[in-house]
Each structure stands twice: as structure tokens, then as C-alpha cells.
Motif scaffolding. Structure first.
Motif, short mmCIF file in Angstrom:
data_model
loop_
_atom_site.label_atom_id
_atom_site.label_comp_id
_atom_site.label_asym_id
_atom_site.label_seq_id
_atom_site.Cartn_x
_atom_site.Cartn_y
_atom_site.Cartn_z
N GLN A 109 0.83 -1.20 0.00
CA GLN A 109 0.00 0.00 0.00
C GLN A 109 0.87 1.25 0.00
N ARG A 110 1.93 1.22 0.79
CA ARG A 110 2.86 2.36 0.80
C ARG A 110 3.54 2.53 -0.56
N GLU A 123 1.10 4.29 -2.79
CA GLU A 123 0.79 5.67 -2.39
C GLU A 123 2.02 6.59 -2.40
N GLU A 124 3.18 6.04 -1.98
CA GLU A 124 4.36 6.89 -1.81
C GLU A 124 5.43 6.66 -2.88
#
Length: 310
Positions: free
Chosen positions: A130-131, A134-135
Motif C-alpha cells: 500500500q505504501r 501511495e508513496e
């Protein structure tokens, strides 16, 4: 106790002269070369991976070159086990194995074995993925630099799965992956003696730039065109590699050719810097000073004499 059989390993950054020097040593020592290059294992990737020439391959027996299609997956763990078995078979035939390459993880896999690591943790993996979405990979690499700087030196945002795995190991165990590798103890009946090729940084970077120019002159772009016609792209792990990914971007209209070539030079220099950081962390490596004033005959003689005297 009897001495263990000794195997010579020749390591160093890209464009440092490993291929011609290893061929010379193999001629002099009745040797066979075990390539430790994570891209030379793939067929069709010839110019961009600086494979030995057809003449060199004909003259000296090489292992682990052109063994896979670019669509196939291959791990350092697989390589380490298969290469170690190959070393033993060469010794049994009364010939001299020479381990040669710039892929630090491949070299380590043969000499020390690799830490298999804990199993995947679904929750930790979900959070990391997920990171990543998103990042981005750059942010995860920055995090890895804080918790495991040694592993981070050999990782790139273009290979996010390796970054994810290193972070996953840290978050599951509280211990850096590099520390597990350092503690890895593989019972071996072979002694590896490593020699590293050291160039002044400016001279090495000049060699890299000149080699990229030679690759382009010798048909590197046509090689990538051929891969594209085969339906391949830099989304494949094998082709998500310095040189190939920039020329794919040119063919896709994302870069001018001169921009692509300059990026290949820059990214290759950065890759060489990461290689040097990795190898310098291994205090067992004996460094050989290289320069344009020294011919390979003299360097081969120095390596042979040091190897024999150990």
C-alpha cells in the motif's frame, strides 16, 4: 587437516576489465569461467550486457551465459546453488574454476550462501504494498536506508520488490537483512579467494562512457529493436536494466536518442558506484590497482602470484 581446494574469484564494477582478464587467467590456468552476472544469463541480451565475444566463448568454456529466455525468472539463490555445484564438477575434472562477475549478490550466493529469510507476513506485506502504491519506490528505499543502509546500497527504485522484501524482513524480525547475510554460515569444502579490480574513479567513469559509445556503434539500438519486435519490453525483470530501459524509452518516443545515451552513461556510473560500495564492505577481497599504464599480462601475473602464495 588437508587444505581445502581453492577457487579464484574476480570481482569489480562494470567496465573494470573483468572479462579480458578472466579469459587470460583461464588460458594460463587451464580454467573455466563461471559468470556471476545477473543479466548475462539471458539469451538475446548480448551487447547491452557486455557478454564475452563469440571468440572468447569459443576459446574458453563459460558457464551461466545464455541459459534463460528474458521472460524467465531466476534468483540469486538458485544461481548460488547451481554455480557451487558447477564449481565442484569443474574441480572433479581436474580443471580450474574462476568465478567472475559484478553482481555482488550472485557472488555472495556462491561463496557464503544466502539467508532464506522468514516467510511472508500477509499484514506486513499488505502495508508495504500500500505504501508502494501511495508513496512510490523512492520513499520505501529512503526508509530502507535508515533501517538497513548496507542492503539499500545495492537496490534501486526500479526493483521495488527487492526493497519490499528487505523491509519485510526487517519489520518481521527487527533485524536488517544485511545482518542475516553477514551471519550466514555455509559449511563449504571450498575456499574462495577474491580479487577485486580497483580503478581511479575518474578513469573508471571514462571507461564506462567510452564503452557505452562502443556499444551504440556496435548495434546496441538494433539489439533493443529486435527485442521489441519479439514483443518484449522493459517491464520484464530481465530488461528493466540500465541500457535496455533507456533505449526502450527512446523507441517508445519518450526520449531523444542523445538523451537516452547520456542517461545510460549516467545510470551506469551510478550502478558502478553501488557495486563498489557493496564489494568494499567485504574485507576478504584483495584489491588490485588498475591503470591504463598496466597491461593485463602484468596484472594476471600479479594475481597468479598472490593466489599461489596464499
Amino acid at each position: 587437516m588437508p587444505h581445502l581446494p581453492r577457487v579464484l574469484a574476480l570481482v569489480g564494477p562494470t567496465a573494470s576489465g573483468k572479462t579480458p582478464l578472466s579469459c587470460l587467467l583461464a588460458e594460463q590456468l587451464n580454467g573455466e569461467i563461471i559468470s556471476a552476472d545477473s543479466r548475462q544469463v539471458y539469451k538475446h541480451l548480448d551487447i547491452g550486457t557486455a557478454k564475452p565475444s563469440r571468440e572468447q566463448l569459443k576459446q574458453i568454456k563459460h558457464h551461466f551465459i545464455d541459459i534463460l529466455e528474458p521472460t524467465e525468472e531466476y534468483s540469486a539463490g538458485q544461481y548460488g546453488k547451481e554455480a557451487l555445484s558447477t564449481v565442484k564438477r569443474i574441480l572433479q575434472r581436474g580443471r580450474f574454476p574462476i568465478l567472475v562477475g559484478g553482481s555482488g549478490l550472485y557472488i555472495r550466493a556462491v561463496i557464503d550462501g544466502l539467508f532464506e529469510g522468514p516467510g511472508k507476513d500477509p499484514e506486513v506485506r499488505f502495508q508495504l504494498e500500500q505504501r508502494l502504491r501511495e508513496e512510490g519506490a523512492e520513499a520505501l528505499l529512503e526508509q530502507l536506508k535508515k533501517v538497513d543502509p548496507q542492503s539499500a546500497t545495492m537496490m534501486s527504485p526500479s526493483k521495488p520488490r527487492r526493497i519490499l522484501r528487505a523491509l519485510e524482513v526487517y519489520y518481521i524480525t527487527g533485524k536488517p537483512l544485511s545482518k542475516f547475510h553477514a551471519e550466514q554460515q555455509r559449511q563449504s569444502d571450498i575456499e574462495f579467494v577474491q580479487f577485486g579490480l580497483h580503478w581511479d574513479r575518474k578513469e573508471l567513469y571514462k571507461r564506462i562512457n567510452e564503452r557505452v559509445d562502443r556499444m551504440m556503434q556496435h548495434g546496441f539500438l538494433d539489439e533493443v529493436r529486435g527485442l521489441k519486435k519479439m514483443g518484449l519490453s522493459s517491464s520484464l525483470n530481465a530488461l528493466n536494466t540500465v541500457g535496455y530501459k533507456e533505449l526502450f524509452e527512446y523507441l517508445d518516443g519518450k526520449l531523444r536518442l542523445d538523451e537516452a545515451v547520456e542517461l545510460i552513461k549516467r545510470n551506469t556510473r551510478r550502478f558502478a558506484k553501488r557495486q563498489l560500495t557493496w564489494f568494499r564492505a567485504d574485507k576478504r577481497i584483495r584489491w588490485i590497482a588498475m591503470s591504463t599504464q598496466r597491461d593485463f599480462e602484468a596484472i594476471a601475473k600479479q594475481i597468479r602470484e598472490q593466489f599461489i602464495s596464499i
